[in-house]
Design a protein around this motif. Structure first.
Motif, PDB file in Angstrom:
ATOM      1  N   GLY A   4     -54.139   6.285 -52.454  1.00  0.00           N
ATOM      2  CA  GLY A   4     -53.494   7.458 -51.220  1.00  0.00           C
ATOM      3  C   GLY A   4     -52.235   7.672 -51.527  1.00  0.00           C
ATOM      4  N   TYR A   5     -51.656   8.090 -50.317  1.00  0.00           N
ATOM      5  CA  TYR A   5     -50.071   8.970 -50.230  1.00  0.00           C
ATOM      6  C   TYR A   5     -49.199   7.558 -51.384  1.00  0.00           C
ATOM      7  CZ  TYR A   5     -45.440   9.404 -49.181  1.00  0.00           C
ATOM      8  OH  TYR A   5     -43.542   9.485 -48.707  1.00  0.00           O
ATOM      9  N   TYR A   6     -49.399   5.974 -51.331  1.00  0.00           N
ATOM     10  CA  TYR A   6     -48.611   5.356 -51.842  1.00  0.00           C
ATOM     11  C   TYR A   6     -48.625   5.360 -52.885  1.00  0.00           C
ATOM     12  CZ  TYR A   6     -46.285   0.238 -52.662  1.00  0.00           C
ATOM     13  OH  TYR A   6     -46.062  -0.292 -53.313  1.00  0.00           O
ATOM     14  N   ALA A   7     -49.869   5.051 -53.531  1.00  0.00           N
ATOM     15  CA  ALA A   7     -49.959   5.484 -55.292  1.00  0.00           C
ATOM     16  C   ALA A   7     -50.058   6.724 -55.235  1.00  0.00           C
ATOM     17  CB  ALA A   7     -51.553   5.851 -55.519  1.00  0.00           C
ATOM     18  N   GLU A   8     -49.641   7.573 -55.344  1.00  0.00           N
ATOM     19  CA  GLU A   8     -48.912   8.957 -55.732  1.00  0.00           C
ATOM     20  C   GLU A   8     -47.217   8.689 -55.635  1.00  0.00           C
ATOM     21  OE1 GLU A   8     -49.793  12.355 -52.628  1.00  0.00           O
ATOM     22  OE2 GLU A   8     -51.780  12.489 -53.234  1.00  0.00           O
ATOM     23  N   LEU A   9     -47.109   7.937 -54.624  1.00  0.00           N
ATOM     24  CA  LEU A   9     -45.281   8.038 -54.894  1.00  0.00           C
ATOM     25  C   LEU A   9     -45.112   6.629 -55.860  1.00  0.00           C
ATOM     26  CD1 LEU A   9     -42.764   8.536 -53.335  1.00  0.00           C
ATOM     27  CD2 LEU A   9     -43.153   6.049 -52.024  1.00  0.00           C
ATOM     28  N   TYR A  10     -46.217   5.378 -56.117  1.00  0.00           N
ATOM     29  CA  TYR A  10     -45.589   5.150 -56.956  1.00  0.00           C
ATOM     30  C   TYR A  10     -45.970   5.498 -58.041  1.00  0.00           C
ATOM     31  CZ  TYR A  10     -46.497   0.788 -60.140  1.00  0.00           C
ATOM     32  OH  TYR A  10     -46.538  -0.284 -60.640  1.00  0.00           O
ATOM     33  N   ALA A  11     -46.432   6.467 -58.415  1.00  0.00           N
ATOM     34  CA  ALA A  11     -46.840   6.841 -59.531  1.00  0.00           C
ATOM     35  C   ALA A  11     -45.626   7.988 -60.128  1.00  0.00           C
ATOM     36  CB  ALA A  11     -48.195   8.394 -59.526  1.00  0.00           C
ATOM     37  N   MET A  12     -45.308   8.712 -58.701  1.00  0.00           N
ATOM     38  CA  MET A  12     -43.845   9.686 -59.300  1.00  0.00           C
ATOM     39  C   MET A  12     -42.759   8.534 -59.258  1.00  0.00           C
ATOM     40  SD  MET A  12     -43.877  12.366 -56.218  1.00  0.00           S
ATOM     41  CE  MET A  12     -44.045  11.354 -55.446  1.00  0.00           C
ATOM     42  N   GLN A  13     -42.641   7.940 -59.137  1.00  0.00           N
ATOM     43  CA  GLN A  13     -41.228   6.439 -59.239  1.00  0.00           C
ATOM     44  C   GLN A  13     -41.533   5.857 -60.168  1.00  0.00           C
ATOM     45  OE1 GLN A  13     -40.547   4.276 -56.260  1.00  0.00           O
ATOM     46  NE2 GLN A  13     -40.260   5.491 -54.395  1.00  0.00           N
ATOM     47  N   THR A  14     -42.614   5.325 -60.587  1.00  0.00           N
ATOM     48  CA  THR A  14     -43.086   5.276 -62.405  1.00  0.00           C
ATOM     49  C   THR A  14     -42.716   5.633 -63.203  1.00  0.00           C
ATOM     50  OG1 THR A  14     -44.458   3.374 -60.762  1.00  0.00           O
ATOM     51  CG2 THR A  14     -44.326   3.435 -63.921  1.00  0.00           C
ATOM     52  N   ALA A  15     -43.865   6.797 -62.975  1.00  0.00           N
ATOM     53  CA  ALA A  15     -42.702   7.851 -64.080  1.00  0.00           C
ATOM     54  C   ALA A  15     -41.258   8.574 -64.351  1.00  0.00           C
ATOM     55  CB  ALA A  15     -43.718   9.551 -63.708  1.00  0.00           C
ATOM     56  N   ALA A  16     -40.613   8.514 -63.402  1.00  0.00           N
ATOM     57  CA  ALA A  16     -39.395   8.319 -62.875  1.00  0.00           C
ATOM     58  C   ALA A  16     -38.568   7.808 -64.225  1.00  0.00           C
ATOM     59  CB  ALA A  16     -38.944   9.197 -61.996  1.00  0.00           C
ATOM     60  N   ALA A  17     -38.996   6.277 -63.279  1.00  0.00           N
ATOM     61  CA  ALA A  17     -37.929   5.578 -64.391  1.00  0.00           C
ATOM     62  C   ALA A  17     -38.966   4.855 -66.407  1.00  0.00           C
ATOM     63  CB  ALA A  17     -38.450   4.283 -63.747  1.00  0.00           C
ATOM     64  N   GLU A  18     -39.901   5.752 -66.248  1.00  0.00           N
ATOM     65  CA  GLU A  18     -40.423   5.735 -68.286  1.00  0.00           C
ATOM     66  C   GLU A  18     -38.997   6.293 -68.516  1.00  0.00           C
ATOM     67  OE1 GLU A  18     -44.161   6.016 -68.303  1.00  0.00           O
ATOM     68  OE2 GLU A  18     -44.869   4.549 -67.011  1.00  0.00           O
ATOM     69  N   PRO A  19     -38.674   5.947 -69.644  1.00  0.00           N
ATOM     70  CA  PRO A  19     -38.068   6.540 -70.743  1.00  0.00           C
ATOM     71  C   PRO A  19     -38.737   7.906 -71.667  1.00  0.00           C
ATOM     72  CG  PRO A  19     -38.866   4.634 -71.788  1.00  0.00           C
ATOM     73  CD  PRO A  19     -39.105   4.800 -70.102  1.00  0.00           C
ATOM     74  N   LYS A  20     -38.083   8.854 -70.961  1.00  0.00           N
ATOM     75  CA  LYS A  20     -38.546  10.056 -71.610  1.00  0.00           C
ATOM     76  C   LYS A  20     -39.096   9.855 -73.258  1.00  0.00           C
ATOM     77  CE  LYS A  20     -37.111  13.282 -68.011  1.00  0.00           C
ATOM     78  NZ  LYS A  20     -36.246  14.244 -67.396  1.00  0.00           N
ATOM     79  N   PRO A  21     -40.273  10.697 -74.521  1.00  0.00           N
ATOM     80  CA  PRO A  21     -39.991  10.961 -75.515  1.00  0.00           C
ATOM     81  C   PRO A  21     -39.431  11.689 -75.851  1.00  0.00           C
ATOM     82  CG  PRO A  21     -41.925  11.673 -74.111  1.00  0.00           C
ATOM     83  CD  PRO A  21     -41.552  11.363 -73.368  1.00  0.00           C
ATOM     84  N   GLN A  22     -38.785  10.860 -77.184  1.00  0.00           N
ATOM     85  CA  GLN A  22     -37.633  12.120 -78.455  1.00  0.00           C
ATOM     86  C   GLN A  22     -38.357  12.931 -78.777  1.00  0.00           C
ATOM     87  OE1 GLN A  22     -35.885   9.654 -81.209  1.00  0.00           O
ATOM     88  NE2 GLN A  22     -34.258  10.519 -80.708  1.00  0.00           N
ATOM     89  N   ARG A  23     -38.135  13.973 -78.470  1.00  0.00           N
ATOM     90  CA  ARG A  23     -38.385  15.324 -78.727  1.00  0.00           C
ATOM     91  C   ARG A  23     -38.342  15.460 -80.481  1.00  0.00           C
ATOM     92  NH1 ARG A  23     -34.504  20.348 -76.700  1.00  0.00           N
ATOM     93  NH2 ARG A  23     -33.537  18.807 -76.857  1.00  0.00           N
ATOM     94  N   ALA A  24     -39.191  16.101 -80.783  1.00  0.00           N
ATOM     95  CA  ALA A  24     -38.971  15.731 -82.465  1.00  0.00           C
ATOM     96  C   ALA A  24     -37.376  16.673 -83.443  1.00  0.00           C
ATOM     97  CB  ALA A  24     -39.988  16.897 -82.505  1.00  0.00           C
ATOM     98  N   ASP A  49     -51.701  -4.564 -49.936  1.00  0.00           N
ATOM     99  CA  ASP A  49     -50.842  -4.942 -50.158  1.00  0.00           C
ATOM    100  C   ASP A  49     -51.022  -3.886 -51.667  1.00  0.00           C
ATOM    101  OD1 ASP A  49     -52.894  -5.358 -52.359  1.00  0.00           O
ATOM    102  OD2 ASP A  49     -52.879  -7.487 -51.962  1.00  0.00           O
ATOM    103  N   HIS A  50     -49.886  -4.242 -52.378  1.00  0.00           N
ATOM    104  CA  HIS A  50     -48.984  -2.770 -53.528  1.00  0.00           C
ATOM    105  C   HIS A  50     -50.160  -3.017 -54.637  1.00  0.00           C
ATOM    106  CE1 HIS A  50     -46.654  -0.920 -56.606  1.00  0.00           C
ATOM    107  NE2 HIS A  50     -47.332  -2.143 -57.394  1.00  0.00           N
ATOM    108  N   ALA A  51     -50.962  -3.420 -54.743  1.00  0.00           N
ATOM    109  CA  ALA A  51     -52.033  -3.597 -56.102  1.00  0.00           C
ATOM    110  C   ALA A  51     -53.195  -3.328 -55.244  1.00  0.00           C
ATOM    111  CB  ALA A  51     -52.462  -5.103 -56.388  1.00  0.00           C
ATOM    112  N   GLY A  52     -53.516  -3.341 -53.311  1.00  0.00           N
ATOM    113  CA  GLY A  52     -54.731  -3.275 -53.202  1.00  0.00           C
ATOM    114  C   GLY A  52     -54.233  -1.402 -53.192  1.00  0.00           C
TER     115      GLY A  52
END
Length: 620
Positions: free
Chosen positions: A594-614, A585-588
């Motif tokens: 593995g590959y799924y975790a890497e893909l999840y990390a990339m897609q999660t990072a892409a979806a998060e709002p980027k911090p505003q520059r100074a 399942d997703h949590a496991g």
């Protein structure tokens, strides 16, 4: 000098002529017409009667000439009797001409009706065959070529049945019956009158062989023209986007120019042959006049008999000139018929087994057991390798992996668009190859990424799987697919036309219409192959919740690149190079790293709002 057998065979090979195939194709075309024996018999009988009246006209003219000579001598003594006799002959001649015209009209009507009926049957059989042939066939044969065969080539077959067959019958009867009559009167004049027939027949036969090759090449090139036009129309937005109109125009012009060159070559061949046949006719006419004058001078024949021969040649002129047209029609029928029959004779690779069974009350338990598969023509490049999983009703299975790993192949194997190369796929414990295709595809519904919509109303596109469904059911499916609000906002509502391939809708809207259509089928196994790839994230969230509730009792297979579309699944399998490399399942899978975790990390990072520059904070 006659050529030897091997040399003749070499010429035939160079011309692309297979005599056995040509004869079989033409015989098959004729058998199509004989499926309507009544209409065929009427057309033939009317043609025979018209031929008899046609042959009576020269005989009547000849007798009128001889009669006039006798009556001219008697006219001084009894002018009324002379004129009366000629009047009777004239009336008989008028009656024969009228009867010939009527019989030709009857023959033409039944011939055309017969041709149209055969064309309809052939068209339906051709279209039905296209519905039966599997994706492996459509993957390798271009749709433009299939359209050309089903339209232009089919017309070639119809034209021969409508015109060519009756002209062959009429000419044969005319020469045979008329020739026997001439021989009975005077063999020498008969020989002179019919002298041009063998040469005309030989020339026409040779033209027919060459025309068959020309027609085959022309039809192949017309298929190219159709393919170029079809691709341009389907890709019109791409053409406009890249300003490629001049390139497309040049491509089409080159294809059309090649077709024109082949058409001109065919026309030159036919024209030269027809001119030669006409020359032979006029030479034979001069010969008849010369021989006839001599035979009259020695008292062997009368002037009326010469007039009869000349009238018979005049009647023969049009049919003999039409030999070229008949051979052209026959050549086209052979090449066209061969191309149509090639499709009709293809055996579908995906079809019901002899003892195929139907699932009366399917539960929807789907199982892959060590399934391996390679696409036709690429057996050395397997797409799936020993894939196994089980999907129960009320459960959702997610499939994820990089492009080309075999995800969509799984979706196409379940409804038997292709057959597995190894292992087996079962539905409720029965191998899908042992199920009736109709029953299988009622149980399994595939909603693919490429949402094809017909140029029809929104309502009829949604209800395509169940056209008898009421409006309430259509709207319920549209609500689940989150397309109801858009339909209600249109001026015509659900009756709004979506345009060719759904051109009036956005990509996401087309996918949601496709999902609604899939829900209408009420299949026990639902497969969503990247079916929400064009849907925005906010809409997809609500759509996913509605789908989960509506399909809670179904076996649901979700294939997606977006993990948000399948992370709620009961089980997820990860494919790489056609093999299952991760399962859980997703949590496991996230915890496994593995590959799924890497893909999840990339897609999660892409979806998060980027911090505003100074600098941006200062300017704000």
């Amino acid at each position: 000098m006659l050529r030897s057998g091997p040399e003749r065979e070499g010429i035939a090979e160079r011309l692309g002529i297979d005599r056995d195939t040509a004869a079989k194709t033409l015989a098959r075309v004729v058998r199509l017409a004989l499926r309507y024996p009544g209409r065929f018999a009427l057309a033939t009988a009317a043609g025979l009667i018209a031929t008899i009246f046609n042959l009576a006209i020269p005989r009547l003219l000849g007798r009128a000439v001889d009669q006039s000579q006798v009556l001219l001598k008697q006219a001084a003594m009894e002018p009324r009797l002379a004129l009366g006799a000629l009047g009777v002959t004239a009336l008989v001649l008028l009656a024969a001409s009228t009867a010939r015209g009527l019989m030709q009209m009857v023959a033409g009507f039944h011939s055309e009706t017969l041709g149209q009926q055969v064309a309809r049957d052939l068209r339906l059989a051709y279209f039905d065959k296209l519905q039966q042939l599997g994706f492996d066939f459509h993957d390798r044969v271009h749709s433009g070529d299939l359209i050309t065969r089903g339209m232009l080539d089919l017309e070639g077959v119809r034209g021969f049945i409508e015109v060519g067959m009756q002209r062959i019958i009429a000419l044969t009867l005319l020469v045979a019956i008329g020739g026997v009559g001439l021989v009975a009167q005077d063999p020498v004049m008969a020989l002179a009158t019919l002298s041009f027939i063998p040469f005309a027949g030989w020339r026409a036969a040779r033209m027919g062989l060459l025309l068959r090759l020309a027609w085959t090449k022309l039809q192949a090139q017309q298929a190219v023209v159709t393919r170029v036009m079809e691709e341009n129309l389907q890709g019109v937005r791409v053409v406009r986007a890249f300003g490629a109109e001049p390139y497309e125009m040049g491509k089409f012009d080159a294809a059309a120019q090649a077709a024109l060159a082949l058409s001109n070559a065919r026309f030159r061949l036919r024209s030269s042959s027809m001119a030669t046949i006409s020359s032979a006719y006029y030479l034979a006419l001069a010969l008849v006049l010369g021989v006839g004058a001599h035979r009259i001078s020695v008292g062997a024949i009368s002037i009326g008999q010469l007039a009869e021969c000349l009238a018979f040649m005049t009647i023969l002129q049009l049919p003999v000139r039409q030999i070229g047209m008949v051979m052209n029609s026959g050549a086209r029928a052979i090449s066209s018929g061969r191309r149509v029959f090639e499709i009709l004779d293809v055996e579908p690779t995906i079809r019901d087994a002899p003892a195929a069974v139907a699932l009366e009350q399917p539960r929807g338990v789907l199982r892959f057991e060590n399934v391996s598969f390679a696409y036709p023509g690429a057996a050395d490049t397997p797409v799936l390798r020993e894939v196994s999983f089980t999907l129960e009703p009320g459960h959702t299975l997610g499939v994820v992996g990089p492009s080309g790993c075999g995800k969509s192949t799984i979706a196409q194997l379940v409804p038997r668009f292709y057959d597995v190369a190894g292992g087996r796929i079962t539905l409720d414990g029965v191998d899908v190859r042992e199920l009736q295709l109709a029953a299988l595809r009622r149980t399994v519904n595939l909603v693919s990424q490429d949402a094809f919509l017909f140029d029809d109303s929104l309502e009829r596109n949604i209800a395509y799987a169940t056209p008898e469904a009421g409006r309430t059911r259509v709207r319920d499916a549209a609500r689940i697919a989150h397309i109801h609000d858009h339909a209600e906002s249109l001026a015509a509502g659900y009756e709004a036309q979506v345009g060719e391939r759904g051109a009036s809708l956005s990509g996401g809207q087309r996918q949601r219409v496709s999902i609604a259509r899939g829900l209408m089928a009420e299949a026990r196994v639902l497969i969503f192959d990247d079916a929400t790839s064009a849907v925005d994230a906010a809409t997809e969230h609500g759509l996913r919740r509605a789908l989960a509730e509506a399909t809670s009792s179904h076996a649901t297979l979700i294939i997606s690149h977006r993990l948000s579309s399948l992370m709620h699944a009961d089980e997820i399998i990860v494919l790489q190079a056609g093999r299952v490399v991760e399962r859980g399942d997703h949590a496991g899978l996230v915890a496994a790293g593995g590959y799924y975790a890497e893909l999840y990390a990339m897609q999660t990072a892409a979806a998060e709002p980027k911090p505003q520059r100074a600098a941006d904070r200062v300017s704000a």
